[in-house]
Enzyme design. Structure first.
Site, PDB file in Angstrom:
ATOM      1  N   LYS A 129      15.248  37.851   8.671  1.00 36.41           N
ATOM      2  CA  LYS A 129      16.503  38.260   8.021  1.00 36.41           C
ATOM      3  C   LYS A 129      16.499  39.769   7.887  1.00 36.41           C
ATOM      4  O   LYS A 129      15.439  40.396   7.852  1.00 36.41           O
ATOM      5  CB  LYS A 129      16.617  37.632   6.624  1.00 36.41           C
ATOM      6  CG  LYS A 129      18.045  37.475   6.139  1.00 36.41           C
ATOM      7  CD  LYS A 129      18.737  36.281   6.776  1.00 36.41           C
ATOM      8  CE  LYS A 129      20.158  36.123   6.326  1.00 36.41           C
ATOM      9  NZ  LYS A 129      20.745  34.847   6.813  1.00 36.41           N
TER      10      LYS A 129
HETATM   11  P1  NAD Z   1      31.589  36.150   4.110  1.00 38.23           P
HETATM   12  O1  NAD Z   1      31.335  37.565   3.781  1.00 38.23           O
HETATM   13  O2  NAD Z   1      32.406  35.825   5.308  1.00 38.23           O
HETATM   14  O3  NAD Z   1      32.280  35.407   2.865  1.00 38.23           O
HETATM   15  C1  NAD Z   1      31.756  35.438   1.562  1.00 38.23           C
HETATM   16  C2  NAD Z   1      32.840  34.890   0.640  1.00 38.23           C
HETATM   17  O4  NAD Z   1      32.301  34.755  -0.677  1.00 38.23           O
HETATM   18  C3  NAD Z   1      34.079  35.796   0.512  1.00 38.23           C
HETATM   19  O5  NAD Z   1      35.230  35.004   0.393  1.00 38.23           O
HETATM   20  C4  NAD Z   1      33.803  36.529  -0.814  1.00 38.23           C
HETATM   21  O6  NAD Z   1      35.001  36.988  -1.431  1.00 38.23           O
HETATM   22  C5  NAD Z   1      33.184  35.403  -1.596  1.00 38.23           C
HETATM   23  N1  NAD Z   1      32.384  35.869  -2.732  1.00 38.23           N
HETATM   24  C6  NAD Z   1      31.529  36.902  -2.799  1.00 38.23           C
HETATM   25  N2  NAD Z   1      31.021  37.007  -4.042  1.00 38.23           N
HETATM   26  C7  NAD Z   1      31.570  35.995  -4.758  1.00 38.23           C
HETATM   27  C8  NAD Z   1      31.462  35.579  -6.094  1.00 38.23           C
HETATM   28  N3  NAD Z   1      30.665  36.219  -6.943  1.00 38.23           N
HETATM   29  N4  NAD Z   1      32.181  34.496  -6.495  1.00 38.23           N
HETATM   30  C9  NAD Z   1      32.988  33.843  -5.623  1.00 38.23           C
HETATM   31  N5  NAD Z   1      33.141  34.184  -4.348  1.00 38.23           N
HETATM   32  C10 NAD Z   1      32.447  35.259  -3.921  1.00 38.23           C
HETATM   33  O7  NAD Z   1      30.131  35.458   4.195  1.00 38.23           O
HETATM   34  P2  NAD Z   1      29.750  34.119   4.923  1.00 38.23           P
HETATM   35  O8  NAD Z   1      29.264  34.433   6.276  1.00 38.23           O
HETATM   36  O9  NAD Z   1      30.812  33.115   4.709  1.00 38.23           O
HETATM   37  O10 NAD Z   1      28.458  33.714   4.078  1.00 38.23           O
HETATM   38  C11 NAD Z   1      28.542  33.043   2.826  1.00 38.23           C
HETATM   39  C12 NAD Z   1      27.196  32.437   2.501  1.00 38.23           C
HETATM   40  O11 NAD Z   1      26.809  31.544   3.539  1.00 38.23           O
HETATM   41  C13 NAD Z   1      26.040  33.422   2.362  1.00 38.23           C
HETATM   42  O12 NAD Z   1      25.126  32.911   1.405  1.00 38.23           O
HETATM   43  C14 NAD Z   1      25.401  33.401   3.736  1.00 38.23           C
HETATM   44  O13 NAD Z   1      24.036  33.788   3.715  1.00 38.23           O
HETATM   45  C15 NAD Z   1      25.531  31.923   4.047  1.00 38.23           C
HETATM   46  N6  NAD Z   1      25.462  31.579   5.465  1.00 38.23           N
HETATM   47  C16 NAD Z   1      26.323  32.121   6.369  1.00 38.23           C
HETATM   48  C17 NAD Z   1      26.253  31.720   7.691  1.00 38.23           C
HETATM   49  C18 NAD Z   1      27.231  32.213   8.720  1.00 38.23           C
HETATM   50  O14 NAD Z   1      27.174  31.712   9.860  1.00 38.23           O
HETATM   51  N7  NAD Z   1      28.130  33.097   8.395  1.00 38.23           N
HETATM   52  C19 NAD Z   1      25.275  30.809   8.100  1.00 38.23           C
HETATM   53  C20 NAD Z   1      24.410  30.269   7.141  1.00 38.23           C
HETATM   54  C21 NAD Z   1      24.534  30.662   5.827  1.00 38.23           C
END
Ligand code: NAD
Length: 442
Positions: A129
Site C-alpha cells: 500500500k
Molecule cells: P473515494 O474517494 O472514491 O470515495 C470515498 C467516499 O467516502 C466519498 O464519497 C467521500 O465523500 C466519503 N467519505 C469520506 N469521509 C467520510 C466520512 N467521514 N463520512 C462519510 N463519508 C465519507 O474512495 P473509494 O475508492 O470509494 O474507497 C472507499 C473505501 O474503500 C476506502 O476504505 C478504500 O480503501 C476502500 N477500497 C477501495 C477500493 C477501490 O477499488 N476503489 C478497493 C478496495 C477497498
C-alpha cells in the site's frame, strides 16, 4: 506516541505474549487492531510461530519526503509512503491514496490487509500500500501531475510489474495511474503496462475495473443474504460513502439484485428516502455538483451517524476506517454488514455486533473485487491480450462466490466469525508459501 506493542505467537499458539522488546514507533492503533485480528485467527488455527511472527510485521517500509514545484514557483515538500507487508506468494499489490491525514500506521495496516485479501481470493500476490499526505482538492491539475510523477519516481526502486503493482485508492484515479505508468516507463526506457492497475482503457486498463469493488460488495452481499435466509430483492440497504465503492455498490445492488437503497452518504451528509433512492439520478447529481450529494432535492438530509443506525437489512460502510465504533455499534440495526471500506469496524464494535448475531462480511473478502479485477488487468497487460466485459464479470462472480463459500465453510468448521474465518483461509495460504520457500539466506 508509541502505542503498538510487540505481539508474539508462542509455541503451540495457545497464549499470545506482548513482549517488551521491539516496540516500533511509527505504527499505531490501526496496525495494532489489524494484528489483533490476525492473532485471533492464529490462535484458533494454532499457527506455527516460526512463520506467524514474521507475518505480523511489514517486510519493507519506505518513507519519502519529496519536493514539488507549485504553480506560483514556490517549492513544497510532501511526505509519502510505500509499504510491502509480504511478498511470499508474488509481487506486492495495493493502492496509493492521497489524503491529508494519511500516516504510516494507516498505510502499513492497509498493506497488511492486502496480503490477506489477495490470499483469501487466492491471487498470486502479496500485500502493499502507499499514500501521500496531501489534500488533492487544494492542488491544480498541473501540481497534481507534478506531485504524482515525483512521488512515483521516489518509490520507483520498490515498484515494478514483477515487484510491486500499485492501483487507485482514496482520491486517486485512472488519470493518476496513467501518469504513474508513463513516469515509470520513461525512466525504465520501455512501456511497462503492468506496473500499475486501474489505468484508462486505452493504456492497458481493464474493462470492469471501475465497478469491480462495488460489484464484489454486491456479490458477497447476495451470498450473505442467502446464508441469512434473506431475499435480497426485498432487502433494504444503507451505504456510507458515495465514491467509487459506495456508488457502484448502490447501483449494482439496486439494478442487478433488486435491493432497495434507502440511504447513501458522503463526507458532507446523508440522503434518505424510505421508498428507495434512484441511484443513477444521484450519481448524475453528484457528478454535476462538485462530487457531493449535498443538496440532493429528492430525499431527506440525514447525518452520517443517522445513516449507520437506520433500520435496514444491509449496511455497507464504504467510506474510511473506524466508521463503526463502540459508540454507535449498539444502535446498529442491520442484520448484515458488508465492509466496502477497509477497516470500517473497530474490534470493540465487532464484539458488540457479533453478540447481536450480525453477519459481518469482512473487508478482506467483501471489497476484494477491486484487486481481483486489478489482477485480471495485470494478466491482460502481461499477455497484451484483452478480455471483454462479460468475461471479466463472469470470472469475478465465480471467484467471489467461491471465496465466500470457502470462508463460510471455514467459519462453520472452526465455529468463528467471518473475519476470523477469512484470516484462517488467508494465513494458511501465506504461511504455507513462506514455509515452502524457506528462509534465504540461511
Ligand atoms: P473515494 O474517494 O472514491 O470515495 C470515498 C467516499 O467516502 C466519498 O464519497 C467521500 O465523500 C466519503 N467519505 C469520506 N469521509 C467520510 C466520512 N467521514 N463520512 C462519510 N463519508 C465519507 O474512495 P473509494 O475508492 O470509494 O474507497 C472507499 C473505501 O474503500 C476506502 O476504505 C478504500 O480503501 C476502500 N477500497 C477501495 C477500493 C477501490 O477499488 N476503489 C478497493 C478496495 C477497498
Amino acid at each position: 506516541m508509541i502505542i503498538v506493542s510487540d505481539p508474539k505467537i508462542l509455541k503451540g499458539g495457545k497464549s499470545m505474549k506482548i513482549s517488551e522488546m521491539g516496540r516500533l514507533e511509527p505504527f499505531g492503533p490501526l496496525y495494532e487492531m489489524a494484528q489483533k485480528q490476525f492473532l485471533k485467527a492464529a490462535e484458533v488455527m494454532d499457527l506455527d510461530p516460526n512463520y506467524g511472527n514474521f507475518l505480523l510485521w511489514p517486510q519493507r517500509v519506505l518513507e519519502v519526503h519529496f519536493p514539488v514545484i507549485m504553480d506560483d514557483g514556490t517549492v513544497e515538500v510532501f511526505k509519502g509512503y510505500r509499504v510491502q507487508h509480504n511478498t511470499a506468494r508474488g509481487p506486492a499489490k495495493g493502492g496509493i491514496r492521497y489524503h491529508p491525514d494519511t500516516h504510516l500506521d494507516e498505510v502499513a495496516s492497509l498493506a497488511f490487509w492486502m496480503t490477506w485479501k489477495c490470499a483469501v481470493m487466492n491471487l498470486p500476490y502479496g500485500g502493499g500500500k502507499g499514500g501521500v499526505r496531501v489534500d488533492p482538492s487544494k492542488l491544480s491539475e498541473r501540481e497534481l501531475e507534478r506531485l504524482s510523477r515525483r512521488f512515483f519516481s521516489e518509490i520507483q526502486t520498490m515498484v515494478g510489474p514483477q515487484k510491486d503493482i500499485p492501483a487507485p485508492d482514496v482520491n486517486t484515479n485512472a488519470k493518476i495511474m496513467a501518469w504513474y505508468m508513463d513516469t515509470y516507463s520513461m525512466n525504465a526506457g520501455y512501456t511497462a503496462l503492468g506496473v500499475v492497475t486501474g489505468k484508462p482503457l486505452d493504456l492497458g486498463g481493464s474493462e470492469g475495473r471501475p465497478e469491480a469493488t462495488g460489484r464484489g460488495v454486491s456479490i458477497t452481499a447476495n451470498e450473505a443474504c442467502k446464508v441469512k435466509g434473506l431475499d435480497i430483492s426485498k432487502a433494504t440497504v444503507a451505504v456510507q460513502g458515495f465514491g467509487n465503492v459506495g456508488s457502484f455498490s448502490a447501483k449494482i445492488l439496486s439494478e442487478e439484485y433488486g435491493a432497495k437503497i434507502v440511504a447513501v452518504s458522503d463526507v458532507n451528509c446523508g440522503i434518505y428516502d424510505e421508498n428507495g433512492l434512484d441511484i443513477n439520478d444521484l450519481i448524475k447529481y453528484r457528478d454535476s455538483n462538485k462530487g457531493t450529494i449535498k443538496g440532493y432535492p429528492k430525499g431527506k438530509e440525514i447525518t452520517n451517524q443517522e445513516l449507520l443506525t437506520l433500520d435496514v437489512d444491509i449496511l455497507v460502510p464504504a467510506a474510511l476506517e473506524n466508521a463503526i465504533t463502540l459508540e454507535n455499534a449498539k444502535d446498529i440495526k442491520a442484520k448484515i454488514i458488508v465492509e466496502g471500506a477497509n477497516g470500517p469496524t473497530t474490534q470493540e464494535a465487532e464484539e458488540i455486533l457479533l453478540k447481536k448475531d450480525v453477519l459481518i462480511v469482512p473487508d478482506i473478502l467483501a471489497n476484494a473485487g477491486g484487486v481481483t479485477v486489478s489482477y485480471f488487468e495485470w494478466v491482460q497487460d502481461l499477455q497484451t491480450f484483452f478480455w471483454d466485459i462479460d468475461d471479466i464479470r463472469k470470472r469475478l462472480n465465480k471467484m467471489m462466490v467461491n471465496a465466500f463459500a470457502e470462508v463460510y465453510k471455514t467459519k462453520e468448521k472452526y465455529n468463528v466469525d467471518m473475519r476470523t474465518a477469512a484470516y484462517i483461509v488467508a494465513i494458511s495460504r501465506v504461511s504455507n508459501a513462506v514455509k515452502e520457500r524457506g528462509y534465504y539466506p540461511m
